[in-house]
Design a protein around this motif. Structure first.
Motif, PDB file in Angstrom:
ATOM      1  N   VAL A 144       0.855  -1.192   0.000  1.00 39.40           N
ATOM      2  CA  VAL A 144       0.000   0.000   0.000  1.00 39.40           C
ATOM      3  C   VAL A 144       0.887   1.237   0.000  1.00 39.40           C
ATOM      4  O   VAL A 144       1.801   1.364   0.817  1.00 39.40           O
ATOM      5  CB  VAL A 144      -0.947   0.002   1.211  1.00 39.40           C
ATOM      6  CG1 VAL A 144      -1.695   1.331   1.317  1.00 39.40           C
ATOM      7  CG2 VAL A 144      -1.928  -1.152   1.113  1.00 39.40           C
ATOM      8  N   THR A 145       0.634   2.132  -0.945  1.00 40.28           N
ATOM      9  CA  THR A 145       1.461   3.334  -1.081  1.00 40.28           C
ATOM     10  C   THR A 145       0.780   4.581  -0.537  1.00 40.28           C
ATOM     11  O   THR A 145       1.450   5.477  -0.015  1.00 40.28           O
ATOM     12  CB  THR A 145       1.827   3.570  -2.556  1.00 40.28           C
ATOM     13  OG1 THR A 145       0.621   3.640  -3.336  1.00 40.28           O
ATOM     14  CG2 THR A 145       2.710   2.440  -3.082  1.00 40.28           C
ATOM     15  N   SER A 146      -0.549   4.660  -0.667  1.00 35.36           N
ATOM     16  CA  SER A 146      -1.249   5.853  -0.176  1.00 35.36           C
ATOM     17  C   SER A 146      -2.711   5.543   0.103  1.00 35.36           C
ATOM     18  O   SER A 146      -3.277   4.584  -0.446  1.00 35.36           O
ATOM     19  CB  SER A 146      -1.148   7.002  -1.192  1.00 35.36           C
ATOM     20  OG  SER A 146      -1.835   6.666  -2.383  1.00 35.36           O
ATOM     21  N   ILE A 147      -3.294   6.378   0.964  1.00 31.97           N
ATOM     22  CA  ILE A 147      -4.720   6.276   1.296  1.00 31.97           C
ATOM     23  C   ILE A 147      -5.292   7.689   1.256  1.00 31.97           C
ATOM     24  O   ILE A 147      -4.708   8.614   1.816  1.00 31.97           O
ATOM     25  CB  ILE A 147      -4.936   5.653   2.693  1.00 31.97           C
ATOM     26  CG1 ILE A 147      -4.363   4.228   2.731  1.00 31.97           C
ATOM     27  CG2 ILE A 147      -6.415   5.633   3.059  1.00 31.97           C
ATOM     28  CD1 ILE A 147      -4.333   3.615   4.115  1.00 31.97           C
ATOM     29  N   SER A 148      -6.424   7.836   0.592  1.00 34.39           N
ATOM     30  CA  SER A 148      -7.043   9.162   0.478  1.00 34.39           C
ATOM     31  C   SER A 148      -8.552   9.044   0.665  1.00 34.39           C
ATOM     32  O   SER A 148      -9.124   7.961   0.569  1.00 34.39           O
ATOM     33  CB  SER A 148      -6.729   9.794  -0.879  1.00 34.39           C
ATOM     34  OG  SER A 148      -7.174   8.955  -1.930  1.00 34.39           O
ATOM     35  N   VAL A 149      -9.190  10.192   0.938  1.00 34.61           N
ATOM     36  CA  VAL A 149     -10.642  10.240   1.115  1.00 34.61           C
ATOM     37  C   VAL A 149     -11.297  10.599  -0.210  1.00 34.61           C
ATOM     38  O   VAL A 149     -10.877  11.544  -0.884  1.00 34.61           O
ATOM     39  CB  VAL A 149     -11.029  11.295   2.178  1.00 34.61           C
ATOM     40  CG1 VAL A 149     -12.538  11.306   2.397  1.00 34.61           C
ATOM     41  CG2 VAL A 149     -10.329  11.013   3.494  1.00 34.61           C
ATOM     42  N   LYS A 150     -12.334   9.855  -0.592  1.00 34.70           N
ATOM     43  CA  LYS A 150     -13.088  10.134  -1.805  1.00 34.70           C
ATOM     44  C   LYS A 150     -14.559  10.286  -1.449  1.00 34.70           C
ATOM     45  O   LYS A 150     -15.108   9.486  -0.682  1.00 34.70           O
ATOM     46  CB  LYS A 150     -12.932   8.994  -2.821  1.00 34.70           C
ATOM     47  CG  LYS A 150     -11.495   8.770  -3.278  1.00 34.70           C
ATOM     48  CD  LYS A 150     -10.970   9.943  -4.092  1.00 34.70           C
ATOM     49  CE  LYS A 150      -9.526   9.732  -4.519  1.00 34.70           C
ATOM     50  NZ  LYS A 150      -8.993  10.891  -5.259  1.00 34.70           N
ATOM     51  N   VAL A 151     -15.193  11.309  -1.985  1.00 32.44           N
ATOM     52  CA  VAL A 151     -16.613  11.547  -1.724  1.00 32.44           C
ATOM     53  C   VAL A 151     -17.405  11.227  -2.980  1.00 32.44           C
ATOM     54  O   VAL A 151     -17.063  11.678  -4.079  1.00 32.44           O
ATOM     55  CB  VAL A 151     -16.862  13.012  -1.295  1.00 32.44           C
ATOM     56  CG1 VAL A 151     -18.347  13.260  -1.061  1.00 32.44           C
ATOM     57  CG2 VAL A 151     -16.063  13.342  -0.036  1.00 32.44           C
ATOM     58  N   ARG A 152     -18.446  10.409  -2.804  1.00 32.02           N
ATOM     59  CA  ARG A 152     -19.275   9.991  -3.941  1.00 32.02           C
ATOM     60  C   ARG A 152     -20.740  10.268  -3.614  1.00 32.02           C
ATOM     61  O   ARG A 152     -21.172  10.133  -2.467  1.00 32.02           O
ATOM     62  CB  ARG A 152     -19.102   8.495  -4.222  1.00 32.02           C
ATOM     63  CG  ARG A 152     -17.683   8.087  -4.611  1.00 32.02           C
ATOM     64  CD  ARG A 152     -17.393   8.500  -6.060  1.00 32.02           C
ATOM     65  NE  ARG A 152     -16.094   8.004  -6.505  1.00 32.02           N
ATOM     66  CZ  ARG A 152     -14.957   8.664  -6.394  1.00 32.02           C
ATOM     67  NH1 ARG A 152     -14.963   9.861  -5.826  1.00 32.02           N
ATOM     68  NH2 ARG A 152     -13.823   8.156  -6.844  1.00 32.02           N
ATOM     69  N   PRO A 153     -21.567  10.649  -4.659  1.00 35.86           N
ATOM     70  CA  PRO A 153     -23.011  10.830  -4.422  1.00 35.86           C
ATOM     71  C   PRO A 153     -23.681   9.479  -4.179  1.00 35.86           C
ATOM     72  O   PRO A 153     -23.274   8.466  -4.755  1.00 35.86           O
ATOM     73  CB  PRO A 153     -23.505  11.477  -5.725  1.00 35.86           C
ATOM     74  CG  PRO A 153     -22.486  11.096  -6.755  1.00 35.86           C
ATOM     75  CD  PRO A 153     -21.189  10.969  -6.039  1.00 35.86           C
ATOM     76  N   THR A 207     -24.206  12.618  -0.035  1.00 33.92           N
ATOM     77  CA  THR A 207     -22.874  12.143  -0.419  1.00 33.92           C
ATOM     78  C   THR A 207     -22.360  11.139   0.611  1.00 33.92           C
ATOM     79  O   THR A 207     -22.732  11.178   1.783  1.00 33.92           O
ATOM     80  CB  THR A 207     -21.880  13.309  -0.522  1.00 33.92           C
ATOM     81  OG1 THR A 207     -21.820  13.986   0.729  1.00 33.92           O
ATOM     82  CG2 THR A 207     -22.295  14.278  -1.625  1.00 33.92           C
ATOM     83  N   THR A 208     -21.523  10.232   0.139  1.00 39.37           N
ATOM     84  CA  THR A 208     -20.919   9.212   0.997  1.00 39.37           C
ATOM     85  C   THR A 208     -19.418   9.246   0.792  1.00 39.37           C
ATOM     86  O   THR A 208     -18.944   9.402  -0.340  1.00 39.37           O
ATOM     87  CB  THR A 208     -21.457   7.809   0.638  1.00 39.37           C
ATOM     88  OG1 THR A 208     -22.878   7.825   0.700  1.00 39.37           O
ATOM     89  CG2 THR A 208     -20.927   6.761   1.599  1.00 39.37           C
ATOM     90  N   SER A 209     -18.677   9.106   1.881  1.00 40.20           N
ATOM     91  CA  SER A 209     -17.218   9.102   1.759  1.00 40.20           C
ATOM     92  C   SER A 209     -16.685   7.672   1.805  1.00 40.20           C
ATOM     93  O   SER A 209     -17.228   6.803   2.489  1.00 40.20           O
ATOM     94  CB  SER A 209     -16.581   9.934   2.873  1.00 40.20           C
ATOM     95  OG  SER A 209     -16.841   9.365   4.126  1.00 40.20           O
ATOM     96  N   PHE A 210     -15.627   7.467   1.037  1.00 41.02           N
ATOM     97  CA  PHE A 210     -14.912   6.185   0.996  1.00 41.02           C
ATOM     98  C   PHE A 210     -13.426   6.468   1.146  1.00 41.02           C
ATOM     99  O   PHE A 210     -12.962   7.598   1.016  1.00 41.02           O
ATOM    100  CB  PHE A 210     -15.162   5.472  -0.337  1.00 41.02           C
ATOM    101  CG  PHE A 210     -16.597   5.102  -0.583  1.00 41.02           C
ATOM    102  CD1 PHE A 210     -17.102   3.883  -0.141  1.00 41.02           C
ATOM    103  CD2 PHE A 210     -17.441   5.964  -1.268  1.00 41.02           C
ATOM    104  CE1 PHE A 210     -18.429   3.550  -0.374  1.00 41.02           C
ATOM    105  CE2 PHE A 210     -18.764   5.637  -1.512  1.00 41.02           C
ATOM    106  CZ  PHE A 210     -19.264   4.418  -1.056  1.00 41.02           C
ATOM    107  N   TYR A 211     -12.699   5.406   1.384  1.00 37.73           N
ATOM    108  CA  TYR A 211     -11.238   5.497   1.413  1.00 37.73           C
ATOM    109  C   TYR A 211     -10.672   4.795   0.193  1.00 37.73           C
ATOM    110  O   TYR A 211     -10.989   3.624  -0.054  1.00 37.73           O
ATOM    111  CB  TYR A 211     -10.673   4.877   2.687  1.00 37.73           C
ATOM    112  CG  TYR A 211     -11.110   5.591   3.932  1.00 37.73           C
ATOM    113  CD1 TYR A 211     -10.676   6.894   4.204  1.00 37.73           C
ATOM    114  CD2 TYR A 211     -11.972   4.984   4.835  1.00 37.73           C
ATOM    115  CE1 TYR A 211     -11.089   7.559   5.345  1.00 37.73           C
ATOM    116  CE2 TYR A 211     -12.385   5.644   5.983  1.00 37.73           C
ATOM    117  CZ  TYR A 211     -11.944   6.932   6.229  1.00 37.73           C
ATOM    118  OH  TYR A 211     -12.358   7.598   7.359  1.00 37.73           O
TER     119      TYR A 211
END
Length: 509
Positions: A274-283, A289-293
Motif C-alpha cells: 500500500v502506497t497511499s490512502i485518500s478520502v473520496k466523496v461519492r453521491p 454524499t458518501t465518503s470512501f477510502y
C-alpha cells in the motif's frame, strides 16, 4: 455469595461463560453493514483484526488484507538443514487468552516442551548458572538477593491481575478510543504511572535492590526488548511476565496463527504494498454524499486502487517501517509518527559453541545450559545466546549438548563480525542474519501515543506498541479496533470508553 466479593478472575470466567453475548443491555437497531473493509498488514495484528472484523460485521462484508511480504510479519521462521527454527516472536504467556483462543479455534497444537536451563553472562564469566535441582536454585537466589525474586513474582502477578480486566471488557463488547483510555480501564492511574516512569524507578520505589535489577531484571529486558531497565515500567512488567514459567509456542511456528486467522476469516490476501490512502466523496442514491477510502497499492501486476468503507492499518507508521502517505485528510495524518523502532539483530548459527567464551571451565559435553542472558555491562556485545529447538519437535528429540553442532540464536544490537563469531564458536557451517526493527525504543516519560482513530473510519492497530509490544498486545489491539469500528459504524457510543463493566455485572448478579 456476596457479589461484591467476586474476584477479577471469577468475573472473567463469568464473562467467558457468556460467550458470544454482545452487550449487557439490549442493543439498538443496527444500520446496514459496510460492504468492503481493507486491512493493511498480515502480521498478528492484521490477521487478528480480520478475524475479529468478520465476527463483528458478519459473513457478507468483503475483507481484503494487503501484505507485500510473508504472512506473519514479525513472526517468522528460517530453515536450517532439515528443520525450521523461529526467528521472530518466540514465546507466549499462559494467561494470553486471545492467543490461546486462536489456536483452539484453528485446531493448532502447542509445541512440545523441551526442558531448558538458564545462565547469566556478564561479558566475561557466568555469574549465575541454573541447577537441575529447584532447591539449589532457590537457596542460591535467596542467599544473593533475599526475597527480591519472590516479591518480583508477586508484583508481576498483581499487574497481571489488573491486565486481565481487558478480556472482560472485550468479552462484553467494550472498546476504547485511545491507548491511555484502554490502559486506564485495565489498571487505572497506576498503569498510566507505569508508562510515565522507568522500570528502574518503579522497582526501586517498590523496594527492590539495585543489584537485583542489574543482575536479574536487566538481562530479561535485554533478551526480550534489547533495552535496559530504563524502559517504561509497563513494558518492563510485560517483559518480566515473559520470563515466567509455563511459556509456550505454536507447533510448526507461531506464524501459523497468522495464516490460520487469515483463512478462518475468509479474507482475500492481496500481495501488494500500500502506497497511499485518500478520502473520496461519492453521491449516493438518496441524493446525499458518501465518503470512501481509496487505497492505492503496487503489486506484481503494477499499480491499482480500490475503495473501502473502513480501513485498518496494521503496520507501524514510523520511520523505517512504512512509506504510506495520506492525502485529503483534515486535520492531516502524518506518514510517520514520532519515535523510532529499536534494532535487534537475530543471528542463527549452526555450529559448535566455544564454551570457554562464556568463562566456564566446564567441558562442553557437560554444558547443558540452553539460554544465556547477559547483564548490561561493557563486556556484553550480545543481548542473549540461546540453543534453538526446531519449531516442530520430532518424536524422541533430545536437545544436543554444547559439544555437538547445533543451532544457536544470538540477539545483538549490531551485526556480529567474523572475528566475534570466531570468538564464540569453534566452527560453523551456516550463519543466517535477520535485522529486526521489532519493537519501539521505549524512553519514558510517556509521550502522546499515536491514536487508534486516524479518521472517521480509518483505524491504527499498532498504536498499542508504544505501551508494550507483544503478540498478545497486538491481538488485544486488534480486538479493540474491530469493536471500535463496529460501534462507531453503528453509532453505539455507549460501548466506547466506558469503565463501568464491574458495576453493571454486580448489578446483574
Amino acid at each position: 455469595m456476596n457479589p461484591q466479593t467476586l474476584s477479577l478472575r471469577a468475573l472473567l470466567i463469568l464473562g467467558l461463560w457468556h460467550s458470544g453475548r454482545r452487550s449487557l443491555a439490549s442493543a439498538p437497531e443496527l444500520k446496514e453493514q459496510p460492504k468492503k473493509i481493507a486491512v493493511v498488514g498480515a502480521g498478528i495484528g492484521g490477521t487478528a483484526a480480520a478475524f475479529y472484523l468478520r465476527q463483528e460485521f458478519g459473513a457478507a462484508v468483503k475483507i481484503d488484507v494487503f501484505e507485500p511480504g510473508n504472512v506473519g510479519g514479525r513472526l517468522a521462521t528460517v530453515k536450517i538443514g532439515d528443520y525450521e527454527y523461529e526467528t521472530g516472536g518466540a514465546v507466549i504467556h499462559p494467561l494470553n487468552l486471545h492467543m490461546k483462543e486462536f489456536i483452539e479455534k484453528l485446531g493448532i497444537p502447542p509445541r512440545k516442551d523441551v526442558p531448558s536451563k538458564m545462565a547469566i553472562f556478564d561479558g566475561k564469566d557466568l555469574t549465575f548458572e541454573e541447577s537441575d535441582w529447584f532447591i539449589v536454585n532457590f537457596l542460591r537466589i535467596l542467599w544473593r538477593y533475599g526475597f527480591n525474586f519472590l516479591r518480583m513474582h508477586m508484583w508481576v502477578e498483581g499487574i497481571l491481575d489488573k491486565f486481565m480486566r481487558i478480556y472482560q471488557y472485550q468479552q462484553y463488547g467494550y472498546s476504547f478510543s485511545s491507548v491511555d483510555r484502554l490502559l486506564h480501564a485495565m489498571g487505572g492511574d497506576s498503569f498510566l504511572t507505569l508508562v510515565n516512569q522507568t522500570l528502574e524507578e518503579t522497582m526501586i520505589d517498590e523496594g527492590f535492590s539495585q543489584i537485583f535489577l542489574n543482575d536479574i531484571v536487566a538481562p530479561v529486558m535485554r533478551v526480550n526488548y534489547g533495552q535496559s531497565v530504563r524502559i517504561n515500567g509497563f513494558v518492563g512488567a510485560v517483559s518480566l511476565a515473559g520470563a515466567d514459567s509455563g511459556l509456550w509456542a505454536v507447533d510448526e511456528g507461531n506464524k501459523r496463527v497468522c495464516s490460520g486467522l487469515l483463512y478462518h476469516s475468509k479474507s482475500d490476501l492481496i500481495p501488494a504494498r500500500v502506497t497511499s490512502i485518500s478520502v473520496k466523496v461519492r453521491p449516493s442514491k438518496t441524493g446525499t454524499t458518501t465518503s470512501f477510502y481509496e487505497v492505492n497499492y503496487v503489486g506484481e501486476s503494477g499499480s491499482a486502487h480500490s475503495l473501502y468503507d473502513i480501513v485498518i492499518i496494521a503496520t507501524p507508521l514510523h520511520q523505517g517501517k512504512s512509506d504510506i502517505t495520506f492525502s485529503g485528510f483534515s486535520p492531516p495524518i502524518p506518514s510517520h509518527y514520532p519515535g523510532l523502532y529499536h534494532q535487534t539483530v537475530s543471528t542463527l548459527v549452526h555450529g559448535m559453541l566455544n564454551v570457554s567464551y562464556l568463562g566456564t571451565t566446564e567441558p562442553a559435553s557437560k554444558f547443558t545450559v540452553s539460554d544465556i542472558l547477559t547483564t548490561d555491562s561493557k563486556g556484553s556485545i550480545i543481548n542473549s545466546l540461546s540453543s534453538l529447538d526446531p519449531v516442530h519437535i520430532p518424536k524422541g528429540y533430545k536437545r544436543p549438548p554444547a559439544s555437538q553442532t547445533k543451532v544457536w540464536k544470538i540477539f545483538s544490537p549490531k551485526p556480529l563480525t567474523e572475528e566475534q563469531l570466531q570468538d564464540m564458536f569453534l566452527s560453523w557451517d551456516s550463519v543466517s542474519e535477520t535485522r529486526w526493527l521489532a519493537y519501539p525504543s521505549y524512553r519514558p516519560p510517556h509521550r502522546k501515543t499515536p491514536p487508534f482513530i486516524l479518521h472517521n473510519r480509518l483505524y491504527y492497530i499498532n498504536a498499542i506498541e508504544w505501551a508494550a509490544s507483544a503478540m498478545e498486545m497486538s491481538a488485544i489491539s486488534a480486538r479493540n479496533v474491530a469493536l471500535l469500528a463496529h460501534h462507531r459504524w453503528h453509532q453505539q457510543a455507549s460501548k466506547i470508553d466506558q469503565e463501568d463493566l464491574h458495576t453493571r455485572l454486580r448489578g446483574e448478579l
